[in-house]
Design a protein around this motif. Sequence first.
Motif, short mmCIF file in Angstrom:
data_model
loop_
_atom_site.label_atom_id
_atom_site.label_comp_id
_atom_site.label_asym_id
_atom_site.label_seq_id
_atom_site.Cartn_x
_atom_site.Cartn_y
_atom_site.Cartn_z
N ALA A 12 6.87 -4.43 11.68
CA ALA A 12 5.48 -3.98 11.87
C ALA A 12 4.70 -5.00 12.70
CB ALA A 12 4.82 -3.77 10.51
N LEU A 13 4.93 -6.29 12.44
CA LEU A 13 4.23 -7.32 13.19
C LEU A 13 4.72 -7.39 14.63
CD1 LEU A 13 3.81 -10.34 10.76
CD2 LEU A 13 2.00 -9.11 11.93
N SER A 14 6.03 -7.18 14.83
CA SER A 14 6.59 -7.33 16.18
C SER A 14 6.11 -6.22 17.11
CB SER A 14 8.11 -7.36 16.13
OG SER A 14 8.61 -6.08 15.81
N ARG A 15 5.53 -5.15 16.54
CA ARG A 15 5.01 -4.09 17.40
C ARG A 15 3.58 -4.36 17.86
NH1 ARG A 15 8.43 -0.52 14.24
NH2 ARG A 15 6.84 -0.43 12.64
N LEU A 16 2.96 -5.42 17.34
CA LEU A 16 1.63 -5.78 17.82
C LEU A 16 1.74 -6.33 19.24
CD1 LEU A 16 -0.04 -7.58 14.79
CD2 LEU A 16 -0.33 -5.23 15.55
N ASP B 40 -1.55 1.31 9.22
CA ASP B 40 -1.04 1.72 7.92
C ASP B 40 0.33 1.14 7.61
OD1 ASP B 40 -3.39 3.02 7.45
OD2 ASP B 40 -2.66 5.02 7.93
N PRO B 41 1.29 1.17 8.58
CA PRO B 41 2.60 0.56 8.27
C PRO B 41 2.50 -0.94 8.00
CG PRO B 41 2.77 1.98 10.19
CD PRO B 41 1.31 1.88 9.86
N LEU B 42 1.66 -1.64 8.77
CA LEU B 42 1.52 -3.08 8.56
C LEU B 42 0.92 -3.37 7.19
CD1 LEU B 42 1.74 -5.98 9.56
CD2 LEU B 42 -0.45 -5.70 10.71
N LEU B 43 -0.10 -2.58 6.84
CA LEU B 43 -0.74 -2.76 5.54
C LEU B 43 0.25 -2.50 4.42
CD1 LEU B 43 -3.20 -3.26 3.82
CD2 LEU B 43 -3.92 -0.91 4.21
N ALA B 44 1.04 -1.43 4.55
CA ALA B 44 2.03 -1.11 3.51
C ALA B 44 3.08 -2.20 3.40
CB ALA B 44 2.68 0.24 3.84
N ALA B 45 3.53 -2.71 4.56
CA ALA B 45 4.57 -3.74 4.55
C ALA B 45 4.04 -5.03 3.92
CB ALA B 45 5.06 -4.00 5.97
N LEU B 46 2.81 -5.39 4.28
CA LEU B 46 2.20 -6.61 3.71
C LEU B 46 2.02 -6.46 2.20
CD1 LEU B 46 -0.68 -7.94 5.96
CD2 LEU B 46 1.24 -9.23 5.07
N THR B 47 1.57 -5.29 1.79
CA THR B 47 1.35 -5.06 0.36
C THR B 47 2.67 -5.17 -0.40
OG1 THR B 47 -0.44 -3.56 0.94
CG2 THR B 47 0.39 -3.44 -1.31
N ALA B 48 3.73 -4.54 0.16
CA ALA B 48 5.03 -4.58 -0.51
C ALA B 48 5.54 -6.01 -0.63
CB ALA B 48 6.04 -3.73 0.28
N VAL B 49 5.41 -6.77 0.46
CA VAL B 49 5.88 -8.15 0.42
C VAL B 49 5.04 -8.97 -0.54
CG1 VAL B 49 6.03 -10.27 1.76
CG2 VAL B 49 6.99 -8.17 2.67
#
Lengths: 198, 198
Positions: A12-16, B40-49
């Motif tokens: 997700a970060l690498s797509r920024l 949304d994907p970044l937020l979901a990934a951060l939350t999961a981690v």
Amino acid sequence: MASPEIETLTQALSRLPGLGPRSARRAVLHLLKKRETALDPLLAALTAVSQRLATCSTCGNVDTADPCAICADPRRDTRQLCVVEEVADLWALERSRLFPGRFHVLGGKLSALDGVRPEDLAIDALVSRVASGGIDEVVLAMNATLEGQTTAHYIAERIEAYPVRVTQLAHGLPVGGELDYLDEGTLAQALRARRPVA
Amino acid sequence: MASPEIETLTQALSRLPGLGPRSARRAVLHLLKKRETALDPLLAALTAVSQRLATCSTCGNVDTADPCAICADPRRDTRQLCVVEEVADLWALERSRLFPGRFHVLGGKLSALDGVRPEDLAIDALVSRVASGGIDEVVLAMNATLEGQTTAHYIAERIEAYPVRVTQLAHGLPVGGELDYLDEGTLAQALRARRPVA
């Protein structure tokens, strides 16, 4: 290598823009190691923005309120309207702090190549704003690219029947340059030297 | 310029390694414009981690489970133990996929300048792992810096009494180089040519 959750975060970060796979991995490691000072604040900030994200129905700016902070600000000069291609351009102009009026974000530029037609941009909405009156000057702040200038000329034609002064940024912009990449000095010069559409 | 929430997010992103204020702003704009595919994907990934973040109590790896995926993997060779300075180094070695054993993360390197002493690193824990048996070889995979090599020599002395083979990465590493920045070919060569501590 790492857990699926960490892999997903890295992707997700690498797509920024500005981050590739390797720098995303470094960023994730930083987040994992600095939980209190990096991960938690970023998560909180993302959550806050995500919950309140809104597109301004007046100008097209992206903010956490509708109308946005600029449209809602009573100190802004409602008689001046600056038309930009993208939200990034609006932000770039705001950083120069030289434009006292409000904005109108088109959401792109006319492009025969990419099939972007006038109805794909917020041009009708712009004409409506101009038609409803109260505006003295429309500043066309398109990028100094072929497509940007085509868009500016198209808009100038669409609003020439209305009693507004139509100006465009002075061509102090380097040819081919894009607003968001310019230094604020160049932007300021271009804004100060804006001139009527010929 | 923008709302406080957006400013906070920009600041949180700009503190990540590899992102400055300007690239953070571009990243935020990207997130705001691509809500479904980026924010949304970044937020979901951060939350999961964030919810499942754990430091492996065995090896010091950062993962979403304790023990980490590597320590929990029954296919890993428990007789080989690779000692690294940081989690980033562990990940760099994992990317080369050449080390079949497990890891031990020190959490830094000995440094007189920065006041890092042996008790500040996970060296006692390493000695305990070695003392508890079942390990044939300890690979010292420190950076090829003065401090990394000092750390390697200190560890070699601490575990020389135990019946394990102590090796270190071959000095195919460029002098002054750091593991996480190396290409995988160089890393692979260094790992294959590892040799006993003299």
